[in-house]
Design a protein around this motif. Sequence first.
Motif, mmCIF file in Angstrom:
data_model
loop_
_atom_site.group_PDB
_atom_site.id
_atom_site.type_symbol
_atom_site.label_atom_id
_atom_site.label_comp_id
_atom_site.label_asym_id
_atom_site.label_seq_id
_atom_site.Cartn_x
_atom_site.Cartn_y
_atom_site.Cartn_z
ATOM 1 N N LYS A 249 0.838 -1.213 0.000
ATOM 2 C CA LYS A 249 0.000 0.000 0.000
ATOM 3 C C LYS A 249 0.863 1.249 0.000
ATOM 4 C CE LYS A 249 -2.880 -1.270 3.407
ATOM 5 N NZ LYS A 249 -4.014 -1.186 4.371
ATOM 6 N N GLN B 162 3.378 0.187 -9.190
ATOM 7 C CA GLN B 162 2.400 -0.876 -9.418
ATOM 8 C C GLN B 162 2.958 -2.186 -8.861
ATOM 9 O OE1 GLN B 162 -0.655 -0.443 -11.013
ATOM 10 N NE2 GLN B 162 -1.181 -2.571 -10.549
ATOM 11 N N THR C 127 2.135 -6.432 -8.443
ATOM 12 C CA THR C 127 1.358 -7.645 -8.675
ATOM 13 C C THR C 127 1.843 -8.687 -7.683
ATOM 14 O OG1 THR C 127 1.196 -7.150 -11.041
ATOM 15 C CG2 THR C 127 0.665 -9.400 -10.342
ATOM 16 N N GLU D 173 -8.098 -8.562 -8.916
ATOM 17 C CA GLU D 173 -7.532 -7.319 -9.415
ATOM 18 C C GLU D 173 -8.008 -6.132 -8.592
ATOM 19 O OE1 GLU D 173 -8.809 -7.630 -13.455
ATOM 20 O OE2 GLU D 173 -6.914 -8.505 -14.122
ATOM 21 N N ASN D 174 -7.162 -5.115 -8.516
ATOM 22 C CA ASN D 174 -7.446 -3.924 -7.714
ATOM 23 C C ASN D 174 -7.742 -4.281 -6.254
ATOM 24 O OD1 ASN D 174 -7.193 -2.075 -9.924
ATOM 25 N ND2 ASN D 174 -9.194 -2.776 -10.643
ATOM 26 N N TYR E 255 -5.834 -3.594 -3.692
ATOM 27 C CA TYR E 255 -5.728 -2.214 -3.244
ATOM 28 C C TYR E 255 -5.514 -1.402 -4.517
ATOM 29 C CZ TYR E 255 -4.265 -4.443 1.204
ATOM 30 O OH TYR E 255 -4.183 -5.213 2.333
ATOM 31 N N GLU E 256 -5.586 -0.110 -4.417
ATOM 32 C CA GLU E 256 -5.301 0.706 -5.594
ATOM 33 C C GLU E 256 -3.856 0.473 -6.026
ATOM 34 O OE1 GLU E 256 -5.564 5.364 -7.105
ATOM 35 O OE2 GLU E 256 -6.077 4.845 -5.035
ATOM 36 N N ASN E 257 -3.669 0.155 -7.297
ATOM 37 C CA ASN E 257 -2.354 -0.152 -7.894
ATOM 38 C C ASN E 257 -1.740 -1.460 -7.381
ATOM 39 O OD1 ASN E 257 -2.331 2.147 -9.493
ATOM 40 N ND2 ASN E 257 -1.287 3.383 -7.944
ATOM 41 N N ASP F 3 -2.547 -5.575 -7.584
ATOM 42 C CA ASP F 3 -3.337 -6.718 -8.029
ATOM 43 C C ASP F 3 -2.828 -7.972 -7.335
ATOM 44 O OD1 ASP F 3 -4.695 -5.050 -9.780
ATOM 45 O OD2 ASP F 3 -3.394 -5.539 -11.476
#
Length: 412
Positions: free
Chosen positions: A26, A34, A36, A62-63, A65-67, A69
């Motif tokens: 986060k 970004q 993954t 996916e998503n 958290y924001e950014n 996956d």
Amino acid sequence: MHILLIHQYFLEKNDGGGSRFNEMTKSWAAQGHQVTVLAGMVHYATGKKEERYKGKFVFKDENFYENVDVIRCHVSESYNSSFLGRLWAYFSFVFSSIYAGLFKVKAKHDVILVTSPPLFVGITAYVLSLLKRLPFVFEVRDLWPESAIDTGVLKNKLIIKFAYWFEDFIYKKAKLINVLTPAFRTKLIEKGVPSDKIIFIPNAADFSLAETVQADFDALAFKKGLGLEDKFVITYVGAHGVANHLIQLLDAAELLKDTKIVFQLIGSGMRKDQLIEEKNNRSLDNVIFREPVAKAEVFKYILSSDMGASVLKKVDTFKTIYSNKTFDYMSCKKPTLLAIDGVSRELIEEADCGIYVEPENASAIAQGIRQIMANEKRLLEMGINGYHHAKINFDRTVLATRYLEYIKTIMK
């Protein structure tokens, strides 16, 4: 930067437990990066798989958290059945995460970061680094296989020999190795790892969450709601497994029946049912077991307690670790009851934020508690000391940024 993180035990949203990389990702995402994550489907403490994962080999979240996956990869539910069951669970994740990394991850990445234990996640990192032509960072959260050997989990000589060979292999292939304690660094250098290859980003305190919870939280009212307003509450948060050896707290509770002390144990694990049975057999009314709760709720229980407990089995390997729950207690300004020798003891004594008691010595644990419980001024002082020490040395936001700076040095 786009980071591919391999972490078999990456937690669900708001799950209680070791949330090091939930918070780290986060923080990275907030800086515009970004991430993954290749994660497992089975919870490290319960050994259980959520219903939505059953029957699936790969599940894309996916998503998350924001950014950020998250791709959940198959892990056998034999995890807590036996040693061989757990070994198969480790390798089932290796197979499924390699598949996911090759066929389900579409974005291009700059670097691979893999965190252990289990050690075998290094196989996934190595294979993907070869095929994707990416450097990888290997993180050591626990000295494995030493910890598994010391706790009696790993006994097969052939598997032990392979584990040591693979450990050496993966250290050579990694571009950087992150360790969570200074003792890990010393141990790796003794094993022949070049010192300039080792970095140090330890566990950290989550001040943002602690301060958010405290903003409008009435600890006394919460404690009263639990029916514990007149009790001296010592809270343990974490796994109830072999390594944690929580029976020592029950042993101490038996010696403290004449006091107002209550041990509150929050979490789950393969030994929890046995511990509850033992509590009932001994009629320990001063021990309370609670189910795992979300991280924000965990902080409410800590904030309404008098002390936090960090305990482990008495083995030499655990002298090299920092207990991550200690940092949660520090961020909540609560002193620590520490039954772990070594670097964790050095941390507590340097910060002057708790008391050390000899692990697996019920008399010493009980005596230490008796001596400190009546000194409210000292308890308050130790809690504040821990908070300030962690704020200076173990702020997660600061450490997350430092981690990225190291990672940038190995990117092509």
